[in-house]
Design a protein around this motif. Structure first.
Motif, PDB file in Angstrom:
ATOM      1  N   PHE A   1       0.830  -1.202   0.000  1.00  0.00           N
ATOM      2  CA  PHE A   1       0.000   0.000   0.000  1.00  0.00           C
ATOM      3  C   PHE A   1       0.866   1.254   0.000  1.00  0.00           C
ATOM      4  CE2 PHE A   1      -2.116   3.387   2.412  1.00  0.00           C
ATOM      5  CZ  PHE A   1      -3.174   3.619   1.555  1.00  0.00           C
ATOM      6  N   TYR A   2       1.911   1.277   0.807  1.00  0.00           N
ATOM      7  CA  TYR A   2       2.809   2.429   0.874  1.00  0.00           C
ATOM      8  C   TYR A   2       3.519   2.644  -0.458  1.00  0.00           C
ATOM      9  CZ  TYR A   2       6.712   5.399   2.149  1.00  0.00           C
ATOM     10  OH  TYR A   2       7.631   6.410   2.191  1.00  0.00           O
ATOM     11  N   ALA A   3       3.980   1.584  -1.082  1.00  0.00           N
ATOM     12  CA  ALA A   3       4.687   1.696  -2.368  1.00  0.00           C
ATOM     13  C   ALA A   3       3.757   2.206  -3.466  1.00  0.00           C
ATOM     14  CB  ALA A   3       5.287   0.354  -2.755  1.00  0.00           C
ATOM     15  N   SER A   4       2.520   1.732  -3.498  1.00  0.00           N
ATOM     16  CA  SER A   4       1.596   2.183  -4.547  1.00  0.00           C
ATOM     17  C   SER A   4       1.210   3.645  -4.352  1.00  0.00           C
ATOM     18  CB  SER A   4       0.353   1.298  -4.581  1.00  0.00           C
ATOM     19  OG  SER A   4      -0.432   1.495  -3.437  1.00  0.00           O
ATOM     20  N   SER A   5       1.016   4.087  -3.116  1.00  0.00           N
ATOM     21  CA  SER A   5       0.675   5.496  -2.892  1.00  0.00           C
ATOM     22  C   SER A   5       1.856   6.404  -3.204  1.00  0.00           C
ATOM     23  CB  SER A   5       0.188   5.717  -1.469  1.00  0.00           C
ATOM     24  OG  SER A   5       1.225   5.492  -0.545  1.00  0.00           O
ATOM     25  N   THR A   6       3.077   5.963  -2.926  1.00  0.00           N
ATOM     26  CA  THR A   6       4.270   6.748  -3.257  1.00  0.00           C
ATOM     27  C   THR A   6       4.444   6.853  -4.764  1.00  0.00           C
ATOM     28  OG1 THR A   6       5.330   6.016  -1.214  1.00  0.00           O
ATOM     29  CG2 THR A   6       6.761   6.919  -2.908  1.00  0.00           C
ATOM     30  N   LEU A   7       4.221   5.777  -5.475  1.00  0.00           N
ATOM     31  CA  LEU A   7       4.326   5.783  -6.931  1.00  0.00           C
ATOM     32  C   LEU A   7       3.270   6.699  -7.546  1.00  0.00           C
ATOM     33  CD1 LEU A   7       5.701   4.610  -9.443  1.00  0.00           C
ATOM     34  CD2 LEU A   7       4.022   2.777  -9.372  1.00  0.00           C
ATOM     35  N   GLN A   8       2.050   6.635  -7.064  1.00  0.00           N
ATOM     36  CA  GLN A   8       0.986   7.492  -7.576  1.00  0.00           C
ATOM     37  C   GLN A   8       1.291   8.965  -7.307  1.00  0.00           C
ATOM     38  OE1 GLN A   8      -1.494   6.541  -9.474  1.00  0.00           O
ATOM     39  NE2 GLN A   8      -2.230   8.616  -9.670  1.00  0.00           N
ATOM     40  N   SER A   9       1.842   9.254  -6.153  1.00  0.00           N
ATOM     41  CA  SER A   9       2.212  10.635  -5.824  1.00  0.00           C
ATOM     42  C   SER A   9       3.298  11.166  -6.746  1.00  0.00           C
ATOM     43  CB  SER A   9       2.674  10.703  -4.373  1.00  0.00           C
ATOM     44  OG  SER A   9       3.112  11.999  -4.061  1.00  0.00           O
ATOM     45  N   SER A  10       4.288  10.353  -7.038  1.00  0.00           N
ATOM     46  CA  SER A  10       5.368  10.804  -7.926  1.00  0.00           C
ATOM     47  C   SER A  10       4.864  11.001  -9.355  1.00  0.00           C
ATOM     48  CB  SER A  10       6.537   9.830  -7.895  1.00  0.00           C
ATOM     49  OG  SER A  10       6.174   8.599  -8.456  1.00  0.00           O
ATOM     50  N   LEU A  11       3.945  10.169  -9.818  1.00  0.00           N
ATOM     51  CA  LEU A  11       3.368  10.356 -11.153  1.00  0.00           C
ATOM     52  C   LEU A  11       2.536  11.632 -11.221  1.00  0.00           C
ATOM     53  CD1 LEU A  11       2.289   6.706 -12.042  1.00  0.00           C
ATOM     54  CD2 LEU A  11       4.232   7.998 -12.951  1.00  0.00           C
ATOM     55  N   ASN A  12       1.821  11.943 -10.158  1.00  0.00           N
ATOM     56  CA  ASN A  12       1.031  13.159 -10.094  1.00  0.00           C
ATOM     57  C   ASN A  12       1.925  14.396 -10.128  1.00  0.00           C
ATOM     58  OD1 ASN A  12      -1.152  14.847  -9.858  1.00  0.00           O
ATOM     59  ND2 ASN A  12      -1.393  14.528  -7.660  1.00  0.00           N
ATOM     60  N   ILE A  13       3.030  14.347  -9.401  1.00  0.00           N
ATOM     61  CA  ILE A  13       3.971  15.468  -9.388  1.00  0.00           C
ATOM     62  C   ILE A  13       4.594  15.656 -10.762  1.00  0.00           C
ATOM     63  CG2 ILE A  13       6.215  16.211  -8.476  1.00  0.00           C
ATOM     64  CD1 ILE A  13       5.338  14.975  -5.795  1.00  0.00           C
ATOM     65  N   GLU A  14       4.947  14.562 -11.436  1.00  0.00           N
ATOM     66  CA  GLU A  14       5.534  14.653 -12.769  1.00  0.00           C
ATOM     67  C   GLU A  14       4.550  15.273 -13.760  1.00  0.00           C
ATOM     68  OE1 GLU A  14       7.334  11.771 -16.276  1.00  0.00           O
ATOM     69  OE2 GLU A  14       6.482  10.897 -14.467  1.00  0.00           O
ATOM     70  N   ASP A  15       3.291  14.888 -13.692  1.00  0.00           N
ATOM     71  CA  ASP A  15       2.274  15.429 -14.583  1.00  0.00           C
ATOM     72  C   ASP A  15       2.084  16.928 -14.346  1.00  0.00           C
ATOM     73  OD1 ASP A  15       0.185  15.137 -16.545  1.00  0.00           O
ATOM     74  OD2 ASP A  15      -1.255  15.290 -14.898  1.00  0.00           O
ATOM     75  N   SER A  16       2.033  17.325 -13.087  1.00  0.00           N
ATOM     76  CA  SER A  16       1.869  18.745 -12.761  1.00  0.00           C
ATOM     77  C   SER A  16       3.065  19.562 -13.220  1.00  0.00           C
ATOM     78  CB  SER A  16       1.678  18.919 -11.250  1.00  0.00           C
ATOM     79  OG  SER A  16       0.490  18.306 -10.830  1.00  0.00           O
ATOM     80  N   ALA A  17       4.268  19.032 -13.040  1.00  0.00           N
ATOM     81  CA  ALA A  17       5.476  19.756 -13.447  1.00  0.00           C
ATOM     82  C   ALA A  17       5.542  19.899 -14.966  1.00  0.00           C
ATOM     83  CB  ALA A  17       6.713  19.039 -12.929  1.00  0.00           C
ATOM     84  N   THR A  18       5.143  18.889 -15.701  1.00  0.00           N
ATOM     85  CA  THR A  18       5.158  18.951 -17.163  1.00  0.00           C
ATOM     86  C   THR A  18       4.216  20.038 -17.676  1.00  0.00           C
ATOM     87  OG1 THR A  18       5.655  16.593 -17.274  1.00  0.00           O
ATOM     88  CG2 THR A  18       4.801  17.612 -19.266  1.00  0.00           C
ATOM     89  N   HIS A  19       3.015  20.082 -17.134  1.00  0.00           N
ATOM     90  CA  HIS A  19       2.055  21.093 -17.564  1.00  0.00           C
ATOM     91  C   HIS A  19       2.491  22.489 -17.127  1.00  0.00           C
ATOM     92  CE1 HIS A  19      -0.511  17.559 -18.234  1.00  0.00           C
ATOM     93  NE2 HIS A  19      -1.027  18.310 -19.177  1.00  0.00           N
ATOM     94  N   ARG A  20       3.117  22.576 -15.977  1.00  0.00           N
ATOM     95  CA  ARG A  20       3.603  23.873 -15.499  1.00  0.00           C
ATOM     96  C   ARG A  20       4.707  24.402 -16.413  1.00  0.00           C
ATOM     97  NH1 ARG A  20       1.967  28.178 -12.617  1.00  0.00           N
ATOM     98  NH2 ARG A  20       3.793  29.450 -12.351  1.00  0.00           N
ATOM     99  N   LEU A  21       5.573  23.522 -16.893  1.00  0.00           N
ATOM    100  CA  LEU A  21       6.628  23.944 -17.808  1.00  0.00           C
ATOM    101  C   LEU A  21       6.057  24.461 -19.124  1.00  0.00           C
ATOM    102  CD1 LEU A  21       9.356  21.217 -17.269  1.00  0.00           C
ATOM    103  CD2 LEU A  21       9.509  23.638 -16.725  1.00  0.00           C
TER     104      LEU A  21
END
Length: 131
Positions: free
Chosen positions: A27-47
């Motif tokens: 559960f911890y690994a899946s939530s960490t992975l989902q969080s990092s994907l969300n951050i990557e998506d936000s950073a891409t759109h922000r750029l």
């Protein structure tokens, strides 16, 4: 197991504890992975939004007749950038980001769509036009 082939209570209890720990780690690994994907998506759109705002600022700071071509990428999904008087707003997947650029004279409201190219230019009367 004892001599008769029965599983002891300690063995069952240790398997139960190991199963609980493994599920917690999963559960911890899946939530960490989902969080990092969300951050990557936000950073891409922000750029992308920052690149458009930077292009508008460059056109504004240069002389009349200066123009710059901006191609919006389409490989990250559909998004819209709305450019109004003093700000640019990006909307994607139910999320929204915004940046402001002061001292820019934009004549109307523009809607930029992913996957298309736009020419940003400065007219003779000092207004920014996006076509």
């Amino acid at each position: 197991m004892d001599d008769k082939g029965f599983i002891s209570i300690e063995y069952l209890f240790s398997l139960f504890i190991i199963l609980i720990i493994a599920l917690g780690m999963l559960f911890y690994a899946s939530s960490t992975l989902q969080s990092s994907l969300n951050i990557e998506d936000s950073a891409t759109h922000r750029l992308i939004l920052d690149n458009v705002a930077n292009a508008i600022s460059q056109v504004n700071s240069n002389g009349e007749g200066y123009s710059k071509y901006v191609q919006l990428p389409s490989d990250i999904g559909y998004y819209e950038i709305t450019v109004s008087k003093d700000r640019a707003t990006i909307e994607y997947s139910g999320k929204k980001g915004e940046t402001m650029f002061p001292l820019v004279n934009i004549d109307s409201k523009y809607r930029l769509v992913s996957g298309r190219g736009y020419n940003i230019s400065k007219t003779s009367d000092g207004k920014i036009v996006i076509a």
